[in-house]
Enzyme design. Structure first.
Site, PDB file in Angstrom:
ATOM      1  N   CYS A  49       0.844  -1.206   0.000  1.00  8.43           N
ATOM      2  CA  CYS A  49       0.000   0.000   0.000  1.00  8.43           C
ATOM      3  C   CYS A  49       0.876   1.252   0.000  1.00  8.43           C
ATOM      4  O   CYS A  49       1.758   1.400   0.843  1.00  8.43           O
ATOM      5  CB  CYS A  49      -0.915  -0.010   1.220  1.00  8.43           C
ATOM      6  N   CYS A  52       0.417   3.337   3.481  1.00  5.18           N
ATOM      7  CA  CYS A  52       0.816   2.822   4.797  1.00  5.18           C
ATOM      8  C   CYS A  52       2.133   3.472   5.258  1.00  5.18           C
ATOM      9  O   CYS A  52       2.979   3.833   4.438  1.00  5.18           O
ATOM     10  CB  CYS A  52       0.968   1.301   4.748  1.00  5.18           C
ATOM     11  N   HIS A 114      -4.204   0.381   8.044  1.00  2.00           N
ATOM     12  CA  HIS A 114      -4.712   0.140   6.701  1.00  2.00           C
ATOM     13  C   HIS A 114      -6.158  -0.361   6.719  1.00  2.00           C
ATOM     14  O   HIS A 114      -6.908  -0.173   5.751  1.00  2.00           O
ATOM     15  CB  HIS A 114      -3.803  -0.905   6.030  1.00  2.00           C
ATOM     16  N   ASN A 154     -13.595   9.598  -1.199  1.00  2.00           N
ATOM     17  CA  ASN A 154     -14.192   8.562  -2.037  1.00  2.00           C
ATOM     18  C   ASN A 154     -13.921   7.258  -1.354  1.00  2.00           C
ATOM     19  O   ASN A 154     -12.764   6.888  -1.181  1.00  2.00           O
ATOM     20  CB  ASN A 154     -13.482   8.483  -3.397  1.00  2.00           C
ATOM     21  N   SER A 162      -8.995   4.061  -5.310  1.00  2.00           N
ATOM     22  CA  SER A 162      -7.977   3.141  -5.792  1.00  2.00           C
ATOM     23  C   SER A 162      -7.281   2.410  -4.652  1.00  2.00           C
ATOM     24  O   SER A 162      -6.512   1.499  -4.875  1.00  2.00           O
ATOM     25  CB  SER A 162      -6.958   3.901  -6.635  1.00  2.00           C
ATOM     26  N   HIS A 165      -6.972   1.999   2.011  1.00  2.00           N
ATOM     27  CA  HIS A 165      -6.407   2.698   3.171  1.00  2.00           C
ATOM     28  C   HIS A 165      -7.248   3.959   3.448  1.00  2.00           C
ATOM     29  O   HIS A 165      -7.497   4.743   2.533  1.00  2.00           O
ATOM     30  CB  HIS A 165      -4.954   3.077   2.894  1.00  2.00           C
ATOM     31  N   HIS A 167      -8.452   7.367   3.727  1.00  2.00           N
ATOM     32  CA  HIS A 167      -7.849   8.650   3.365  1.00  2.00           C
ATOM     33  C   HIS A 167      -8.873   9.533   2.664  1.00  2.00           C
ATOM     34  O   HIS A 167      -9.921   9.059   2.237  1.00  2.00           O
ATOM     35  CB  HIS A 167      -6.646   8.444   2.435  1.00  2.00           C
ATOM     36  N   GLN A 169      -9.122  13.446   0.168  1.00  2.00           N
ATOM     37  CA  GLN A 169      -8.352  14.365  -0.658  1.00  2.00           C
ATOM     38  C   GLN A 169      -8.831  15.789  -0.434  1.00  2.00           C
ATOM     39  O   GLN A 169      -9.961  16.013  -0.012  1.00  2.00           O
ATOM     40  CB  GLN A 169      -8.541  14.026  -2.139  1.00  2.00           C
TER      41      GLN A 169
HETATM   42 ZN   LIG Z   1      -2.323   1.149   3.725  1.00  2.00          ZN
END
Ligand SMILES: [Zn+2]
Ligand SMILES: [Zn+2]
Ligand SMILES: [Zn+2]
Length: 346
Positions: A49, A52, A114, A154, A162, A165, A167, A169
């Site tokens: 990843c 990570c 993750h 998203n 994609s 993990h 996250h 934006q």
């Molecule tokens: Zn990750």
């Protein structure tokens, strides 16, 4: 005309756009895709990843061994700072018009883990995410070239994410993008003609009717808006009139964390899978002008319709005409309220 039975249009007062509602179709037999979703548990750390801690991203940059949130400039940024904001009119006939768009794209990892999501993270960890959003919004909004800061998440492969993990934006732009720009104009018009705030009035009405409210706490209210397009769409609003995270009082970050956890964990219960969605905050433009009309809010747009795999598509009439829905916002709100275990319903 009956809102529970007859086909009708509903006006989105925030965008001045219509949505077609067909409640009578909610019982029609389904003959499309039926499949079960493969869900495999993610590991706490994935060596492949790029988000990570300690791993390398594209271009060979190594992530630090971060322990809560981690912010970095997107390696494949859609926007670049310093782009000239020049307007171009090819052949000068007003038909081939373009404009340079300076801006920045950042990524925020919510957690070094993750395998976590906003629904499964602890309250303290979510609050650190909220505080990172507050810092980023302030920092980016103060940049002279940045007039709008869009924070969005998203989640899920279905939404094109994609990487699982956790996250989000941030895209910060010189111009105000289309969706908030429409909402700016409706809120400005309402404010000018009524001398009140559109969303303050709307929330007051929804909190009185108690039909579409899903959850609320001391500072925020989550509801399925009257004009929702997506089956389980949610509009999250501050209960007080504030324009952005810059106006947050000391209690707002923990209260926002609590309602975010409540919304996302309720979503995960709808079909028993991690619920995909796009969500984002709509905050006051950062164009250096006062925006007394703007009311802080977030939208959750989840695509799932009938099961873990059957999603709504914006195709055909929706793409060429007007968005349409079958299950009414009132029924969706009732379902979400039951799963949230809240008793805000009448
Ligand atoms: Zn990750
Ligand atoms: Zn307001
Ligand atoms: Zn909005």
């Amino acid at each position: 005309m009956k809102l529970t039975e007859d086909p009708h249009r509903r006006l989105n007062v925030l965008t001045n756009e219509w949505v077609l509602v067909s409640p009578h179709r909610a019982t029609r037999p389904w003959q499309g895709e039926v499949a079960t979703l493969q869900t495999t548990a993610e590991p706490a750390y994935d060596p492949t990843c790029y988000l990570c801690p300690g791993n390398s991203r594209a271009g060979g940059i190594q992530n630090p061994a971060y322990s809560n949130t981690f912010v970095f400039e997107n390696d494949f940024a859609a926007l670049k700072p310093g782009t000239p904001r020049e307007r171009l009119d090819v052949e000068c006939e007003g038909l081939l018009v373009a404009q340079g768009e300076p801006g920045l794209c950042r990524v925020i990892c919510f957690s070094p883990r993750h395998d976590l999501t906003l629904a499964t993270m602890g309250m303290d960890a979510i609050e650190l995410v909220v505080r990172t959003w507050m810092e980023q919004f302030r920092e980016l909004g103060e940049m002279p070239d940045i007039n709008h800061v869009q924070i969005f998440e998203n989640r899920g492969a279905m939404m094109g994410a994609s990487n699982p993990h956790p996250h989000c934006q941030i895209w910060a732009t010189a111009s105000i993008p289309e969706a908030p720009s429409k909402e700016l104009s409706t809120q400005q018009k309402y404010h000018t003609s009524c001398d009140r705030c559109l969303l303050c009035d709307y929330i007051k009405l929804e909190r009185r009717l108690r039909v579409r409210v899903v959850a609320e706490n001391a500072r925020f209210v989550a509801l399925v808006p009257f004009w929702a397009i997506w089956p389980f769409e949610i509009l999250l609003c501050s209960r007080n009139h504030i324009g952005s995270m810059n106006d947050f009082a000391s209690d707002d970050a923990p209260q926002l964390s609590a309602i975010l956890k409540q919304i996302t964990s309720t979503y995960d219960k709808v079909f028993g899978v991690p619920f995909p969605y796009s969500m984002g905050f709509h905050q006051s433009p950062t164009d250096g002008v006062d925006h007394p009309e703007w009311h802080f809010h977030a939208h959750f747009y989840p695509p799932l319709l009938r099961s873990a795999t059957i999603r709504k598509f914006m195709v055909g009439f929706e793409l060429l005409g007007t968005p349409q829905r079958d299950i009414t916002p009132e029924i969706a709100a009732e379902r979400l309220r039951e799963l949230a275990g809240t008793s805000v319903g009448s």
